[in-house]
Enzyme design. Structure first.
Site, PDB file in Angstrom:
ATOM      1  N   ARG A 138      20.794  25.172  19.888  1.00 12.93           N
ATOM      2  CA  ARG A 138      20.035  25.617  21.060  1.00 12.93           C
ATOM      3  C   ARG A 138      20.826  25.480  22.357  1.00 12.93           C
ATOM      4  O   ARG A 138      20.241  25.445  23.439  1.00 12.93           O
ATOM      5  CB  ARG A 138      18.742  24.806  21.180  1.00 12.93           C
ATOM      6  N   CYS A 157      26.164  41.267  34.528  1.00 10.92           N
ATOM      7  CA  CYS A 157      26.785  42.002  33.422  1.00 10.92           C
ATOM      8  C   CYS A 157      27.015  41.040  32.252  1.00 10.92           C
ATOM      9  O   CYS A 157      26.493  41.233  31.163  1.00 10.92           O
ATOM     10  CB  CYS A 157      28.085  42.641  33.867  1.00 10.92           C
ATOM     11  N   GLN A 179      30.206  46.820  30.259  1.00 11.63           N
ATOM     12  CA  GLN A 179      31.532  46.457  30.751  1.00 11.63           C
ATOM     13  C   GLN A 179      32.412  47.672  31.008  1.00 11.63           C
ATOM     14  O   GLN A 179      32.543  48.564  30.161  1.00 11.63           O
ATOM     15  CB  GLN A 179      32.261  45.531  29.778  1.00 11.63           C
ATOM     16  N   ILE A 219      34.589  53.436  29.145  1.00 11.83           N
ATOM     17  CA  ILE A 219      35.754  53.812  29.944  1.00 11.83           C
ATOM     18  C   ILE A 219      35.300  54.953  30.854  1.00 11.83           C
ATOM     19  O   ILE A 219      34.799  55.978  30.377  1.00 11.83           O
ATOM     20  CB  ILE A 219      36.925  54.268  29.063  1.00 11.83           C
ATOM     21  N   TYR A 220      35.451  54.776  32.156  1.00 11.53           N
ATOM     22  CA  TYR A 220      35.047  55.819  33.100  1.00 11.53           C
ATOM     23  C   TYR A 220      35.960  57.036  32.986  1.00 11.53           C
ATOM     24  O   TYR A 220      37.143  56.920  32.633  1.00 11.53           O
ATOM     25  CB  TYR A 220      35.061  55.276  34.527  1.00 11.53           C
ATOM     26  N   ALA A 275      33.765  52.549  40.198  1.00 15.16           N
ATOM     27  CA  ALA A 275      32.466  53.189  40.332  1.00 15.16           C
ATOM     28  C   ALA A 275      31.430  52.166  40.768  1.00 15.16           C
ATOM     29  O   ALA A 275      31.449  51.027  40.305  1.00 15.16           O
ATOM     30  CB  ALA A 275      32.057  53.833  39.011  1.00 15.16           C
TER      31      ALA A 275
END
Length: 276
Positions: A138, A157, A179, A219-220, A275
């Site tokens: 835990r 994130c 991510q 991936i942008y 971005a």
């Protein structure tokens, strides 16, 4: 090559070759020029790093290990949500005029909760359990707190850590909802590897596995050519990263307690478009 290089290259190749494109969909992020930032993505990427074998820094390009550690100390040790307590400017665009990022990250880790053993924040609870009940299933943290999301300038994130002891090794799972692979992947891996090393040392364990679970690994669109060039570069052995063995209190660590040796890496990539 370092094992981190291999995982990174394989992951990026898989995303580019087999990923799903969000082009034309209703997306939130935009480029600074106002156009929508689309991605190629994979769902549910899981990477495992054995810290007993090597420190997981890629060598395709240099990861600024000390800066990454400074940020993780800002969140987990200082438990701060103010960029004025951080030595870099990576959070500035999410800070208000006073430097606050709202009730996010360090704020959540520093918030005290009631337990049977008394009041503790999440970091102190982990440290307590690793000393008093290390084989518990835990031992975990979570900073994605729904009631406070409206007061966060950025939703977390990397939001959850689960710690688990196997024999004399401390292992951990890092859960990440999303991510940006080019901008943040190895940065986060290095950070949480360092955190695992610190927690292991002060609790009397050896560092074990860091398992990184990414729900939306993307991936942008404007990063794809950069990634394609990056993963074709020469690679080198992993650097050696060790901790000052004299530090036994998590709150006494500084970036100077990390010794980084033999870190050879490719040229840095500058002016990566981000971005927002």
């Amino acid at each position: 090559m370092s094992y981190a290089d291999k995982l990174f290259i394989d992951m990026c190749s898989d995303i580019i070759e087999n990923g799903y494109s969000t082009e034309g969909e209703k997306v939130r992020p935009k480029w600074p020029d106002g156009t929508y930032a689309y991605t190629i993505k994979k769902f549910g990427v899981v990477n495992r790093y054995d810290l007993s074998k090597e420190f997981p820094a890629i060598t395709l390009r240099k990861t600024y290990i000390r800066s990454a550690i400074d940020e993780i100390l800002w969140i987990w040790q200082k438990k701060s949500n103010n960029v004025h307590d951080l030595n870099s400017h990576i959070w500035d665009e999410w800070a208000d005029e006073d430097g606050s990022i709202g009730k996010a990250y360090g704020y959540q880790l520093g918030k005290k909760h009631k337990y049977k053993e008394g009041e503790m924040d999440q970091v102190d609870r982990v440290l307590f359990d690793l000393k008093e009940n290390p084989f518990s299933r835990r031992i975990m943290t979570n900073i994605y707190v729904h009631e406070d999301l409206h007061e966060m300038n950025l939703y977390p994130c990397a939001y959850s850590m689960t710690f688990n002891v196997t024999g004399n090794r401390l292992n951990a799972i890092l859960n990440q909802r999303s991510q940006d692979i080019l901008a943040a992947n190895n940065w986060n891996v290095v950070q949480y590897a360092a955190l695992l090393m610190m927690f292991a040392q002060v609790s009397g364990f050896e560092p074990g596995e860091l398992v990184h679970v990414i729900a939306d690994a993307h991936i942008y669109d404007r990063h794809i050519p950069i990634i394609k060039e990056l993963i074709k570069r020469p690679t080198y052995p992993a650097p050696k990263v060790t901790l000052n063995p004299e530090v036994k209190d998590f709150y006494k660590f500084t970036v100077d307690d990390f010794m980084i040796e033999d870190y050879q890496a490719g040229p840095q990539i500058k002016n990566i478009p981000i971005a927002i």
